[in-house]
Design a protein around this motif. Structure first.
Motif, PDB file in Angstrom:
ATOM      1  N   VAL A 302       0.833  -1.211   0.000  1.00 21.67           N
ATOM      2  CA  VAL A 302       0.000   0.000   0.000  1.00 21.67           C
ATOM      3  C   VAL A 302       0.865   1.256   0.000  1.00 21.67           C
ATOM      4  O   VAL A 302       0.686   2.150  -0.837  1.00 21.67           O
ATOM      5  CB  VAL A 302      -0.955  -0.008   1.217  1.00 21.67           C
ATOM      6  CG1 VAL A 302      -1.683   1.334   1.330  1.00 21.67           C
ATOM      7  CG2 VAL A 302      -1.959  -1.149   1.103  1.00 21.67           C
ATOM      8  N   SER A 365      -4.376  -6.171  -0.633  1.00 16.37           N
ATOM      9  CA  SER A 365      -4.071  -4.854  -1.211  1.00 16.37           C
ATOM     10  C   SER A 365      -5.078  -4.471  -2.290  1.00 16.37           C
ATOM     11  O   SER A 365      -5.421  -3.294  -2.450  1.00 16.37           O
ATOM     12  CB  SER A 365      -2.651  -4.832  -1.774  1.00 16.37           C
ATOM     13  OG  SER A 365      -2.516  -5.728  -2.862  1.00 16.37           O
ATOM     14  N   VAL A 368      -8.364  -3.333  -0.387  1.00 11.96           N
ATOM     15  CA  VAL A 368      -8.342  -2.044   0.322  1.00 11.96           C
ATOM     16  C   VAL A 368      -8.162  -0.864  -0.627  1.00 11.96           C
ATOM     17  O   VAL A 368      -8.487   0.274  -0.268  1.00 11.96           O
ATOM     18  CB  VAL A 368      -7.227  -2.003   1.396  1.00 11.96           C
ATOM     19  CG1 VAL A 368      -7.405  -3.108   2.412  1.00 11.96           C
ATOM     20  CG2 VAL A 368      -5.837  -2.051   0.775  1.00 11.96           C
ATOM     21  N   SER A 369      -7.684  -1.120  -1.840  1.00  7.03           N
ATOM     22  CA  SER A 369      -7.377  -0.015  -2.760  1.00  7.03           C
ATOM     23  C   SER A 369      -8.590   0.855  -3.107  1.00  7.03           C
ATOM     24  O   SER A 369      -8.473   2.089  -3.141  1.00  7.03           O
ATOM     25  CB  SER A 369      -6.712  -0.549  -4.031  1.00  7.03           C
ATOM     26  OG  SER A 369      -7.589  -1.377  -4.756  1.00  7.03           O
ATOM     27  N   LEU A 371     -11.154   1.591  -1.281  1.00  4.67           N
ATOM     28  CA  LEU A 371     -11.497   2.410  -0.118  1.00  4.67           C
ATOM     29  C   LEU A 371     -10.573   3.622  -0.009  1.00  4.67           C
ATOM     30  O   LEU A 371     -11.017   4.745   0.246  1.00  4.67           O
ATOM     31  CB  LEU A 371     -11.403   1.573   1.162  1.00  4.67           C
ATOM     32  CG  LEU A 371     -12.263   0.291   1.197  1.00  4.67           C
ATOM     33  CD1 LEU A 371     -11.973  -0.495   2.475  1.00  4.67           C
ATOM     34  CD2 LEU A 371     -13.736   0.637   1.100  1.00  4.67           C
TER      35      LEU A 371
END
Length: 385
Positions: A302, A365, A368-369, A371
């Motif tokens: 991230v 990863s 969550v990207s 968000l």
């Protein structure tokens, strides 16, 4: 006939899983990977990887990279060349450095540590594009830069991958001297230039004059598979040939026709098998055993793309919020990272015990990207209103 039943089961389960994931806002590829995790050796043990599944998986990854090449918008790259190039370069350098450092921290060899960095350097912005569409931000400066950077990122990763396979031992079994190998590969890249400039346009034009059903699609697949075979012959990965074949065919007027048909062929049979096959090899128990590794590499995944994209955008003159938005748009790894991971595993460049943890890292990863992108995109769009 046992394989026919296995293939039928894979197609049914992946279709349902992708549908359910998309309904709740998760990328469909996550569902397909989860199918492999659940029905493979780490779960119910209904399906085991065999030669036919491996062959279908290989065709799937070739078609996936061909489609990635077809989608590479060269006009967009030219328009946003400077910011896209800067974002892509820093978005590759940061993950390479941090990923390699992370590998050293977990006591792997220099070669393996570097290739862990290569995996993290890959970007797949298909998920970011969905978020940008939802926010009506695709045609903004930030959205266009993300798309332009993704084109450069793909090309850089393909080149880094080809160099890695040549120098880090991915061409095991090839007894030729490194000089001859490099000469062959140099000739191959000349062939790619000729393919993009003259050969592909001529062949695709010729295919339109052949009285055969689906002649245009057949010719595009001949170019794709032919370039994949030659790439493998000269010591490169077959997916490198498929990617550049996609770029070549993508410069012709039949691009849309080819994309629609090859996408249908790929996603109907071969590509789901590729994603399931990756999941089949993952032991779920590794999540607990290698939790520190997964946590560290998710953070690296991230932060490296976020800050790499931010720095590249700032150097191109973007504001703080815009730069963070671009960096967030590059975080998703998706199918590109999975392809690189699979190639590295086959070439002995990924530590066997870290294959499953890296799959999980890529999954997290990727999840969550959206968000993170939504958070920064809303900040930018609020100031533009």
């Amino acid at each position: 006939m046992a394989f026919i039943g296995t293939l039928c089961l894979i197609l049914v389960l992946t279709a349902l899983a992708a549908h359910l994931c998309r309904r709740i806002g998760i990328p469909g590829v996550v569902g397909q990977l989860l199918v492999g995790l659940i029905v493979g050796t780490g779960g119910l043990q209904w399906i085991h990887s065999d030669e036919l599944i491996h062959i279908f998986s290989e065709i799937g990854v070739i078609l996936l990279m061909f489609l990635a090449g077809l989608e590479s918008d060269m006009a967009l790259l030219r328009k946003y060349f400077k910011p896209g190039m800067l974002v892509a370069i820093f978005g590759v350098i940061f993950p390479l450095l941090l990923g390699t450092g992370g590998g050293f921290a977990f006591d792997v060899t220099k070669t393996e540590a570097f290739f862990l960095g290569v995996v993290l350097a890959a970007t797949s912005v298909s998920i970011s594009v969905e978020v940008l569409k939802e926010l009506q931000a695709v045609n903004t400066k930030e959205g266009s830069t993300i798309l332009g950077a993704s084109v450069v990122d793909d090309i850089l990763i393909v080149l880094v991958l080809s160099i890695s396979l040549t120098f880090l031992g991915g061409n095991q079994g090839n007894d030729q001297s490194i000089g001859i190998t490099l000469l062959q590969q140099g000739i191959y890249f000349v062939l790619i230039y000729l393919l993009v400039k003259w050969i592909a346009p001529y062949l695709m034009h010729l295919s339109e004059r052949i009285y055969t059903t689906a002649s245009v699609i057949i010719m595009s697949l001949v170019i794709c598979l032919g370039m994949s075979y030659v790439a493998d012959f000269v010591g490169l990965s077959s997916v490198i040939g498929a990617f550049f074949a996609g770029i070549a065919v993508g410069q012709t007027k039949v691009k849309e026709q080819v994309f629609i048909n090859v996408e249908s062929i790929g996603y109907a049979i071969f590509i789901p098998v590729f994603f399931v096959n990756i999941g089949l090899e993952v032991e779920l128990s590794s999540v607990v055993t290698y939790f520190p590794f997964i946590l560290a590499f998710v953070v690296i995944a991230v932060i490296s793309k976020l800050f790499g994209g931010y720095l590249g955008s700032k150097m191109a003159g973007f504001s703080n919020n815009s730069a963070w938005m671009v960096g967030a748009g590059m975080i998703s790894r998706g199918e590109m990272a999975l392809i690189v991971l699979q190639i590295g595993s086959q070439g002995g460049l990924i530590p066997e015990q870290y294959f499953a943890p890296m799959v999980i890292t890529i999954l997290i990863s990727t999840l969550v990207s959206p968000l993170i992108l939504k958070y920064f995109a809303k900040k930018v769009l609020k100031h533009q209103v």
